[in-house]
Design a protein around this motif. Structure first.
Motif, mmCIF file in Angstrom:
data_model
loop_
_atom_site.group_PDB
_atom_site.id
_atom_site.type_symbol
_atom_site.label_atom_id
_atom_site.label_comp_id
_atom_site.label_asym_id
_atom_site.label_seq_id
_atom_site.Cartn_x
_atom_site.Cartn_y
_atom_site.Cartn_z
ATOM 1 N N LEU A 90 0.931 -1.284 0.198
ATOM 2 C CA LEU A 90 0.298 -0.051 -0.485
ATOM 3 C C LEU A 90 1.145 1.171 -0.041
ATOM 4 N N THR A 93 2.118 1.732 -3.557
ATOM 5 C CA THR A 93 1.653 1.880 -4.574
ATOM 6 C C THR A 93 0.547 3.274 -4.404
ATOM 7 N N ALA A 94 0.623 3.926 -3.143
ATOM 8 C CA ALA A 94 0.404 5.322 -2.680
ATOM 9 C C ALA A 94 1.221 6.423 -3.408
ATOM 10 N N LEU A 97 2.098 6.170 -7.057
ATOM 11 C CA LEU A 97 0.916 6.574 -7.473
ATOM 12 C C LEU A 97 1.317 8.692 -7.309
ATOM 13 N N LEU A 98 1.313 9.510 -6.623
ATOM 14 C CA LEU A 98 1.257 10.642 -6.054
ATOM 15 C C LEU A 98 3.234 11.326 -6.895
#
Length: 134
Positions: A90, A93-94, A97-98
């Motif tokens: 997580l 991934t977060a 993406l940011l």
């Protein structure tokens, strides 16, 4: 004695040019888009006719984008990791993406800013002298 110039008025102030560049607008007039597509600089401004073909932004926007995004995202990721200890998948991934979204947002703005600085400081032929013919 040395002569002083009375015509040292800056007709291309840097701050307004940078602000126009950051908005991806023509550094001369601020009325028309500077870029055609995502990163391609127009040869001339459709509003004022300013010749923009002299720009040489090269890798500058990419370096600035990496510098800013990594200086923002890395400390935030470490802080989140130590504060909340989320699942590594997580977290990755977060923050991936940011990082991607921030890079996509900043890259054309930094390109516009660098072109605007070159225009304002009359670099690379923006001063009316074609450096290629020297």
């Amino acid at each position: 004695m040395h002569a002083t110039h009375t015509d040292d008025i800056d007709d291309r102030p840097l701050s307004p040019a940078i602000m126009r560049g950051l908005r991806c607008k023509c550094p001369a007039c601020g009325a028309a888009p500077l870029l055609r597509g995502y990163l391609k600089v127009r040869d001339t401004c459709p509003a004022c006719g300013e010749d923009l073909s002299h720009q040489r932004a090269d890798d500058g926007p990419a370096y600035l984008t990496m510098l800013v995004t990594l200086k923002v995202v890395t400390p935030a990721m470490v802080a989140v990791m130590f504060r909340w200890d989320p699942n590594p998948v997580l977290l990755f991934t977060a923050f991936s993406l940011l990082l991607i979204l921030l890079s996509l947002f900043l890259l054309p703005r930094f390109k516009g800013m660098i072109v605007a600085i070159q225009w304002s400081r009359r670099m690379h032929g923006f001063g009316g002298v074609d450096e290629r013919n020297r």
